[in-house]
Write a protein that holds these residues in place. Sequence first.
Motif, PDB file in Angstrom:
ATOM      1  N   VAL A  87       0.877  -1.164   0.000  1.00 50.04           N
ATOM      2  CA  VAL A  87       0.000   0.000   0.000  1.00 50.04           C
ATOM      3  C   VAL A  87       0.916   1.215   0.000  1.00 50.04           C
ATOM      4  O   VAL A  87       1.741   1.371   0.903  1.00 50.04           O
ATOM      5  N   GLU A  88       0.789   2.067  -1.003  1.00 50.18           N
ATOM      6  CA  GLU A  88       1.668   3.230  -1.101  1.00 50.18           C
ATOM      7  C   GLU A  88       1.322   4.252  -0.013  1.00 50.18           C
ATOM      8  O   GLU A  88       0.180   4.701   0.091  1.00 50.18           O
ATOM      9  N   THR A  89       2.303   4.605   0.789  1.00 48.49           N
ATOM     10  CA  THR A  89       2.108   5.609   1.835  1.00 48.49           C
ATOM     11  C   THR A  89       2.199   7.008   1.226  1.00 48.49           C
ATOM     12  O   THR A  89       2.759   7.179   0.135  1.00 48.49           O
ATOM     13  N   PRO A  90       1.678   8.010   1.904  1.00 46.49           N
ATOM     14  CA  PRO A  90       1.820   9.384   1.391  1.00 46.49           C
ATOM     15  C   PRO A  90       3.288   9.788   1.196  1.00 46.49           C
ATOM     16  O   PRO A  90       3.620  10.457   0.215  1.00 46.49           O
ATOM     17  N   ALA A  91       4.167   9.350   2.099  1.00 41.18           N
ATOM     18  CA  ALA A  91       5.586   9.678   1.957  1.00 41.18           C
ATOM     19  C   ALA A  91       6.191   8.998   0.723  1.00 41.18           C
ATOM     20  O   ALA A  91       6.978   9.606  -0.011  1.00 41.18           O
ATOM     21  N   ALA A  92       5.818   7.743   0.473  1.00 39.01           N
ATOM     22  CA  ALA A  92       6.327   7.021  -0.694  1.00 39.01           C
ATOM     23  C   ALA A  92       5.806   7.663  -1.980  1.00 39.01           C
ATOM     24  O   ALA A  92       6.530   7.755  -2.978  1.00 39.01           O
ATOM     25  N   ARG A  93       4.560   8.112  -1.953  1.00 41.64           N
ATOM     26  CA  ARG A  93       3.996   8.783  -3.129  1.00 41.64           C
ATOM     27  C   ARG A  93       4.734  10.081  -3.416  1.00 41.64           C
ATOM     28  O   ARG A  93       5.091  10.359  -4.560  1.00 41.64           O
ATOM     29  N   ALA A  94       4.981  10.865  -2.392  1.00 40.49           N
ATOM     30  CA  ALA A  94       5.705  12.130  -2.569  1.00 40.49           C
ATOM     31  C   ALA A  94       7.113  11.865  -3.112  1.00 40.49           C
ATOM     32  O   ALA A  94       7.589  12.573  -4.006  1.00 40.49           O
ATOM     33  N   GLN A  95       7.767  10.832  -2.583  1.00 43.45           N
ATOM     34  CA  GLN A  95       9.106  10.479  -3.050  1.00 43.45           C
ATOM     35  C   GLN A  95       9.073  10.034  -4.515  1.00 43.45           C
ATOM     36  O   GLN A  95       9.925  10.410  -5.317  1.00 43.45           O
ATOM     37  N   ARG A  96       8.078   9.225  -4.884  1.00 40.22           N
ATOM     38  CA  ARG A  96       7.946   8.754  -6.264  1.00 40.22           C
ATOM     39  C   ARG A  96       7.737   9.926  -7.221  1.00 40.22           C
ATOM     40  O   ARG A  96       8.348   9.993  -8.286  1.00 40.22           O
ATOM     41  N   LEU A  97       6.883  10.870  -6.847  1.00 40.87           N
ATOM     42  CA  LEU A  97       6.590  12.012  -7.708  1.00 40.87           C
ATOM     43  C   LEU A  97       7.774  12.966  -7.841  1.00 40.87           C
ATOM     44  O   LEU A  97       7.873  13.697  -8.823  1.00 40.87           O
ATOM     45  N   ALA A  98       8.678  12.952  -6.871  1.00 40.06           N
ATOM     46  CA  ALA A  98       9.822  13.867  -6.881  1.00 40.06           C
ATOM     47  C   ALA A  98      11.077  13.244  -7.500  1.00 40.06           C
ATOM     48  O   ALA A  98      12.131  13.876  -7.491  1.00 40.06           O
ATOM     49  N   ARG A  99      10.986  12.028  -8.040  1.00 37.46           N
ATOM     50  CA  ARG A  99      12.170  11.378  -8.615  1.00 37.46           C
ATOM     51  C   ARG A  99      12.744  12.209  -9.759  1.00 37.46           C
ATOM     52  O   ARG A  99      12.035  12.531 -10.715  1.00 37.46           O
ATOM     53  N   PRO A 100      14.031  12.514  -9.702  1.00 38.86           N
ATOM     54  CA  PRO A 100      14.645  13.241 -10.812  1.00 38.86           C
ATOM     55  C   PRO A 100      14.846  12.315 -12.023  1.00 38.86           C
ATOM     56  O   PRO A 100      14.884  11.087 -11.878  1.00 38.86           O
ATOM     57  N   PRO A 101      14.969  12.889 -13.220  1.00 37.98           N
ATOM     58  CA  PRO A 101      15.140  12.076 -14.427  1.00 37.98           C
ATOM     59  C   PRO A 101      16.325  11.106 -14.357  1.00 37.98           C
ATOM     60  O   PRO A 101      16.220   9.981 -14.847  1.00 37.98           O
TER      61      PRO A 101
END
Length: 119
Positions: A87-101
């Motif tokens: 289950v994706e946590t809010p912190a994991a989601r934020a980290q995923r969305l902020a991944r640099p190229p």
Amino acid sequence: GPNFDLRDGYPDRYQPRDEELQEGLDHLLHWLLDHRGKLEGGPGWLAEAIVTWRGHLTKLLTTPYEQQEGWQLAASRFQGTLYLSEVETPAARAQRLARPPLLRELMYMGYKFEQYMCA
């Protein structure tokens, strides 16, 4: 040497999947259904088994050594089989969305390495 190119396909053929689509165990369950007659052990072989992705087990087993990343797993038992899904946590989601190229490319290279080693 084997001349493996871990970047092969990344710049020109790679189609990133929609990361907003949470697949869960769908691919594993479809594979099990499609191959249930070909698997050893008969119809009840899955009872007492665990169905999950390898990465979920890695996350679970490395938890005592992890200092920063939290996680959640959903567990269900059906006819004796334990199904584990992340289950994706809010912190994991934020980290995923902020991944640099660059990190996205390095992740691709890791999957490409796994593909070379398992093919």
